[in-house]
Design a protein around this motif. Sequence first.
Motif, PDB file in Angstrom:
ATOM      1  N   GLY A 152       0.834  -1.189   0.000  1.00  0.00           N
ATOM      2  CA  GLY A 152       0.000   0.000   0.000  1.00  0.00           C
ATOM      3  C   GLY A 152       0.869   1.238   0.000  1.00  0.00           C
ATOM      4  O   GLY A 152       2.074   1.172   0.212  1.00  0.00           O
ATOM      5  N   ILE A 153       0.232   2.349  -0.267  1.00  0.00           N
ATOM      6  CA  ILE A 153       0.915   3.634  -0.154  1.00  0.00           C
ATOM      7  C   ILE A 153       0.174   4.434   0.902  1.00  0.00           C
ATOM      8  O   ILE A 153      -1.049   4.555   0.858  1.00  0.00           O
ATOM      9  N   ASP A 154       0.911   4.936   1.853  1.00  0.00           N
ATOM     10  CA  ASP A 154       0.358   5.738   2.936  1.00  0.00           C
ATOM     11  C   ASP A 154       0.643   7.202   2.611  1.00  0.00           C
ATOM     12  O   ASP A 154       1.800   7.622   2.589  1.00  0.00           O
ATOM     13  N   PHE A 155      -0.424   7.946   2.319  1.00  0.00           N
ATOM     14  CA  PHE A 155      -0.282   9.388   2.073  1.00  0.00           C
ATOM     15  C   PHE A 155      -0.617  10.132   3.361  1.00  0.00           C
ATOM     16  O   PHE A 155      -1.575   9.774   4.057  1.00  0.00           O
ATOM     17  N   THR A 156       0.145  11.157   3.669  1.00  0.00           N
ATOM     18  CA  THR A 156      -0.091  11.967   4.864  1.00  0.00           C
ATOM     19  C   THR A 156      -0.053  13.444   4.490  1.00  0.00           C
ATOM     20  O   THR A 156       0.891  13.899   3.843  1.00  0.00           O
ATOM     21  N   ALA A 157      -1.065  14.174   4.901  1.00  0.00           N
ATOM     22  CA  ALA A 157      -1.109  15.633   4.703  1.00  0.00           C
ATOM     23  C   ALA A 157      -0.334  16.263   5.862  1.00  0.00           C
ATOM     24  O   ALA A 157      -0.868  16.462   6.949  1.00  0.00           O
ATOM     25  N   LEU A 160      -4.550  18.217  18.918  1.00  0.00           N
ATOM     26  CA  LEU A 160      -5.683  17.464  18.384  1.00  0.00           C
ATOM     27  C   LEU A 160      -5.220  16.156  17.746  1.00  0.00           C
ATOM     28  O   LEU A 160      -4.054  16.018  17.386  1.00  0.00           O
ATOM     29  N   PRO A 161      -6.138  15.199  17.567  1.00  0.00           N
ATOM     30  CA  PRO A 161      -5.779  13.951  16.878  1.00  0.00           C
ATOM     31  C   PRO A 161      -5.347  14.229  15.441  1.00  0.00           C
ATOM     32  O   PRO A 161      -5.767  15.208  14.832  1.00  0.00           O
ATOM     33  N   TRP A 162      -4.562  13.331  14.888  1.00  0.00           N
ATOM     34  CA  TRP A 162      -4.015  13.513  13.547  1.00  0.00           C
ATOM     35  C   TRP A 162      -4.822  12.839  12.455  1.00  0.00           C
ATOM     36  O   TRP A 162      -4.441  12.880  11.293  1.00  0.00           O
ATOM     37  N   GLU A 163      -5.934  12.198  12.782  1.00  0.00           N
ATOM     38  CA  GLU A 163      -6.613  11.387  11.773  1.00  0.00           C
ATOM     39  C   GLU A 163      -6.994  12.181  10.533  1.00  0.00           C
ATOM     40  O   GLU A 163      -7.029  11.634   9.433  1.00  0.00           O
ATOM     41  N   ILE A 164      -7.222  13.467  10.649  1.00  0.00           N
ATOM     42  CA  ILE A 164      -7.563  14.280   9.482  1.00  0.00           C
ATOM     43  C   ILE A 164      -6.411  14.298   8.475  1.00  0.00           C
ATOM     44  O   ILE A 164      -6.621  14.430   7.281  1.00  0.00           O
ATOM     45  N   ALA A 165      -5.190  14.132   8.942  1.00  0.00           N
ATOM     46  CA  ALA A 165      -4.018  14.128   8.068  1.00  0.00           C
ATOM     47  C   ALA A 165      -3.787  12.771   7.418  1.00  0.00           C
ATOM     48  O   ALA A 165      -3.034  12.658   6.454  1.00  0.00           O
ATOM     49  N   LYS A 166      -4.427  11.740   7.937  1.00  0.00           N
ATOM     50  CA  LYS A 166      -4.212  10.382   7.445  1.00  0.00           C
ATOM     51  C   LYS A 166      -5.438   9.788   6.759  1.00  0.00           C
ATOM     52  O   LYS A 166      -5.313   8.853   5.992  1.00  0.00           O
ATOM     53  N   ALA A 167      -6.622  10.281   7.076  1.00  0.00           N
ATOM     54  CA  ALA A 167      -7.855   9.618   6.645  1.00  0.00           C
ATOM     55  C   ALA A 167      -8.658  10.474   5.679  1.00  0.00           C
ATOM     56  O   ALA A 167      -9.808  10.775   5.917  1.00  0.00           O
ATOM     57  N   PHE A 168      -8.039  10.871   4.599  1.00  0.00           N
ATOM     58  CA  PHE A 168      -8.764  11.603   3.572  1.00  0.00           C
ATOM     59  C   PHE A 168      -8.982  10.672   2.371  1.00  0.00           C
ATOM     60  O   PHE A 168      -8.381   9.595   2.293  1.00  0.00           O
ATOM     61  N   ASP A 169      -9.865  11.053   1.466  1.00  0.00           N
ATOM     62  CA  ASP A 169     -10.193  10.194   0.322  1.00  0.00           C
ATOM     63  C   ASP A 169      -8.937   9.735  -0.406  1.00  0.00           C
ATOM     64  O   ASP A 169      -8.051  10.534  -0.711  1.00  0.00           O
ATOM     65  N   SER A 170      -8.869   8.449  -0.698  1.00  0.00           N
ATOM     66  CA  SER A 170      -7.768   7.807  -1.455  1.00  0.00           C
ATOM     67  C   SER A 170      -6.417   7.934  -0.769  1.00  0.00           C
ATOM     68  O   SER A 170      -5.389   7.887  -1.425  1.00  0.00           O
ATOM     69  N   SER A 171      -6.393   8.076   0.549  1.00  0.00           N
ATOM     70  CA  SER A 171      -5.126   8.273   1.257  1.00  0.00           C
ATOM     71  C   SER A 171      -4.359   6.986   1.516  1.00  0.00           C
ATOM     72  O   SER A 171      -3.226   7.039   1.989  1.00  0.00           O
ATOM     73  N   ALA A 172      -4.952   5.827   1.197  1.00  0.00           N
ATOM     74  CA  ALA A 172      -4.254   4.562   1.454  1.00  0.00           C
ATOM     75  C   ALA A 172      -4.606   3.520   0.391  1.00  0.00           C
ATOM     76  O   ALA A 172      -5.223   2.500   0.680  1.00  0.00           O
ATOM     77  N   PRO A 173      -4.195   3.737  -0.869  1.00  0.00           N
ATOM     78  CA  PRO A 173      -4.487   2.740  -1.898  1.00  0.00           C
ATOM     79  C   PRO A 173      -3.739   1.434  -1.634  1.00  0.00           C
ATOM     80  O   PRO A 173      -2.637   1.444  -1.093  1.00  0.00           O
TER      81      PRO A 173
END
Length: 163
Positions: free
Chosen positions: A35-40, A52-65
């Motif tokens: 997989g590819i892990d994309f992080t904002a 704050l939690p970081w999930e917004i930086a990890k859990a966006f559309d197509s962020s883990a193909p």
Amino acid sequence: KNIHYEAEIVFKISKVGKKIEKHFASRYYSEVGLGIDFTARDLQESARKEGLPWEIAKAFDSSAPLSRFIPKKEFQDINNILFQLDINGKTVQKASTCDMIFSINELISYVSQFITLKTGDLLYCIPFHICPTADRHEFVTVVNDNTAIAQWKAEARNRKITI
């Protein structure tokens, strides 16, 4: 706007388990993928500064193909799977499961002490290579012997990965 990536090896859990002993952990996964892990990073840094939690930086559309999965029996040594990430025809990351700090069996055993692993769960294992993206890339993940198991054309704009 500041998106980084890293290729990761992914193990698919094949049966329910809790408090799994290390020497039994290999019975709890049956397939391996990439997989590819994309992080904002800009969102991650902002969240970090605000506590704050970081999930917004990890859990966006197509962020883990994910690639297709390969049965683990097709690998001679699960602790020495070579994999790489090619971007626009250039190899940018090469790694092996032997480079991981903890083996997959150790990770499964450890994680299962705290949470119940369920059939279909995915365990991403990070080798340690993170890079920033440009606006457009073609990503190809390769496993043992130059077998391409996934290819994505991605456009990273405004924190959206279009695949």
